[in-house]
Scaffold this motif. Sequence first.
Motif, short mmCIF file in Angstrom:
data_model
loop_
_atom_site.label_atom_id
_atom_site.label_comp_id
_atom_site.label_asym_id
_atom_site.label_seq_id
_atom_site.Cartn_x
_atom_site.Cartn_y
_atom_site.Cartn_z
N LYS A 318 0.82 -1.21 0.00
CA LYS A 318 0.00 0.00 0.00
C LYS A 318 0.85 1.26 0.00
N GLN A 319 1.91 1.26 0.79
CA GLN A 319 2.74 2.45 0.87
C GLN A 319 3.41 2.73 -0.47
N VAL A 320 3.94 1.67 -1.08
CA VAL A 320 4.61 1.83 -2.37
C VAL A 320 3.61 2.24 -3.44
N GLN A 321 2.48 1.57 -3.47
CA GLN A 321 1.49 1.85 -4.50
C GLN A 321 0.96 3.27 -4.40
N ASN A 322 0.60 3.71 -3.20
CA ASN A 322 0.05 5.06 -3.04
C ASN A 322 1.06 6.13 -3.44
N LYS A 323 2.32 5.91 -3.03
CA LYS A 323 3.36 6.89 -3.35
C LYS A 323 3.61 6.94 -4.86
N ALA A 324 3.57 5.75 -5.48
CA ALA A 324 3.79 5.70 -6.94
C ALA A 324 2.64 6.38 -7.69
N ILE A 325 1.40 6.09 -7.30
CA ILE A 325 0.25 6.69 -8.00
C ILE A 325 0.21 8.19 -7.77
N ASP A 326 0.51 8.62 -6.52
CA ASP A 326 0.54 10.06 -6.24
C ASP A 326 1.58 10.76 -7.10
N GLY A 327 2.73 10.13 -7.23
CA GLY A 327 3.79 10.73 -8.04
C GLY A 327 3.41 10.82 -9.50
N ILE A 328 2.79 9.77 -10.02
CA ILE A 328 2.37 9.78 -11.43
C ILE A 328 1.32 10.87 -11.67
N LEU A 329 0.34 10.96 -10.77
CA LEU A 329 -0.71 11.97 -10.93
C LEU A 329 -0.14 13.38 -10.81
N LEU A 330 0.88 13.54 -9.96
CA LEU A 330 1.51 14.85 -9.82
C LEU A 330 2.21 15.26 -11.12
#
Length: 891
Positions: A318-330
């Motif tokens: 969850k931590q990796v996935q959320n950080k990755a998706i947040d970064g992509i959306l940013l």
Amino acid sequence: MAEGRCRPPGPAGGCPGGSGEPSCERGRRCPRARALWSARSRAQTRTRTRTRAGRCEQPAGRPGAGGGGRLPVTPGPAALGSHPRTAGAVGEGGWVVAEEEEGSGGGDQPAQPSALPRPDTAPGAEMADEPQKKPHLLGHTNGLTKPASLAAATRAGGGSGGGGGGSATASSKKLVIKNFRERPKLPDNYTQDTWQKLHEAVGAIHSSISIKYNLEELYQAVENLCSYKVSATLYKQLRQVCEDHVKAQILQFREDSLDSLLFLKKINKCWQDHCRQMIMIRSIFLFLDRTYVLQNSMLPSIWDMGLELFRNHVISDKQVQNKAIDGILLLIEQERNGEAVDRSLLRSLLSMLSDLQVYKESFEQRFLEETNCLYAAEGQRLMQEREVPEYLHHVNKRLEEEGDRVITYLDHSTQKPLIACVEKQLLGEHLTAILQKGLDNLLDENRISDLTQMYQLFSRVKGGQQILLQHWSEYIKNFGTTIVVNPEKDKDMVQELLDFKDKVDHIIEVCFQKNEKFVNLMKESFETFINKRPNKPAELIAKYVDSKLRAGNKEATDEELERILDKIMIIFRFIHGKDVFEAFYKKDLAKRLLVGKSASVDAEKSMLSKLKHECGAAFTSKLEGMFKDMELSKDVMVQFKQYMQNQSDPGNIDLTVNILTMGYWPTYTPMEVHLNSEMIKLQEVFKTFYLGKHSGRKLQWQTTLGHAVLKAEFKEGKKEFQVSLFQTLVLLMFNEGDEFSFEEIKMATGVEDSELRRTLQSLACGKARVLIKNPKGKDVEDGDKFIFNGDFKHKLFRIKINQIQMKETVEEQVSTTERVFQDRQYQIDAAIVRIMKMRKTLGHNLLVSELYNQLKFPVKPGDLKKRIESLIDRDYMERDKDNPNQYHYVA
């Protein structure tokens, strides 16, 4: 060995004694053994030949394990491309060759090799006994076995001597080559040692260091293990090693110090390394992947196993996935705001999510939600700040940007919901506001490119075209109504309507892509607004046609005139009161024909054919009759001139008469005027001539449309005047004197008061002032005196002053309109009588409905009611005594 079984040669190709020939166990030379060995050699040769011909991929057996040897399989292109099922069969099978020999010559006939073995045949089965079955490839072909029957026959034949023919049984021999009944065993610890090598190789791949073993050797090792049923263990061990490595990777992503971009680059590098490593591992374990894994549908392939491990232990965190998706959306948000971002990084990461089958659940849903919020706020803000053309340009730009993102780095499945989201928030929510704010301005200013963009964008949204159609129709009705209803614009009404129609047609063709819905709605809208003012548009269209067909119109060539007439006919189609047009057109056509003011007979007939095509033959029958009268009049005048030449006193006046059929031409009020004696004499001569040819006819002279050419002498010289009959009578008076008052002229000519005033005004107040009015002024008043202008000057020899005849007076306009209404009453009466005569009894509402269907001009219900009452009064029909809304026809 048992009796009858011989041994193949050793490494030196012969018996242990080194003679190079086969020998039996007893150590003596054996002719039978030599014959059997020769047959076996030929069979193996044929087997290899068939292998090369493509009947099998590889001969079975292993190097150094006896029998037919096999070249080692290298993990090159050939090995990678081999079929897994075939490879598995080769790894476990051997060859069985059967041969039959006829006669006792010892195997001179060619042996017949068996077909490819079939896995369902048990090892050791004899092909001679069961030819329909193919023995299973198992073990290696290292022994020759002779059937018991053949061994018995051989022993029997040997006992009787070997020189001549044996018994019947011995004459036929069968040789059968069989598989080993026992498979060679692997060396001790071979599995553990081989796995250790493979484990080290996998570890080196994971560590990105060089592998100390040859890849061909590793591939061969995997194949050897799979051949001896160690595949399941090998697969589990490989999975465990890969899983341990992937689990170890998660630790590097738990650092909080990494910013968004570095984190994305790190996870992208980890993914790229993982893919590269799994490709290398799979190439080594390809034999395992294409045999054991392929045969077990429940197991994922080695590549899928790698994806599964990465998904379960890295991306599903969850931590990796959320950080990755947040970064992509940013990054996507930054790009939408105009900043430059690493698109290749985004493409790689989103491709990773797609490959791991977590794209939709982890990324797409959040991406679409944020996109929805972004464009909802942007749409509300920009609708307030920008004008419609700028806003539409921005929307189009956003749609292109999002389409480019789908092509560049987003998954293709995202395209449809993404574009729908943008269209909904930037267009769908603001359709009415956009049209109310900007459509009228765009149409008024004829902004073709902006209108085209609006149509294209509205066509993308559900319901967009429909709402655009509604506003399009409203605009046409409102703009057209301002042209038609305003009496001040009557002079230019028709030209403005034509220009507006051209403009609308151009917009439909260029901007709206000739959409039939827009074309049909445009026609309905024109028909609606053009009939808001009854009768007047029809009258003005007829006058406009008259102005174009009248002589002296030098504005257009014949081709341009034809195009103008075509455009007028389009406007004409929208008019309901076509009978009004017919009345005014007929009146103007009569003047053009009688006064000789028609520009072109061809143009007149072209217009007539257009009207006939549009309204039918009945509409133009009277107009065609007018042209026939003109043609007949020319023939009559040729005969009259011949008649005058035979007269003793032909006179000084050249008379031309047009004979008109009263039913074809407009109704003219006869006006009695005082002609001079010479004119009266000519009238009588023509009357005698015509009635002599056509007895029973009655001639009525119409002086209002007469015209003449007068010759006059002035101080400057001679001139000719083309004048009306009334102008002729006035000017002829000045042969008797130089000055006359208004009352004297009126008394002498007998011309009606209003008509005389117009006539004198044209002679004394126009451009060509043949008379001088005293006192000066534009209007002719009682008591005015008129003096002959002897000093008249003009640059032309022949001067036209009779244009006054072509001008329509208010009285003519009123009388024409009244005649139309009178004709309509007659048509209504006739229609009512026709309907009642056919139906006998009919209710009021049904009668009115039938009348609306039959009548071709607009009529009000009150007018119909008046005509019904009139017919009841004249006893054409009667009301029902019990039901006043019911009518009965009276025969």
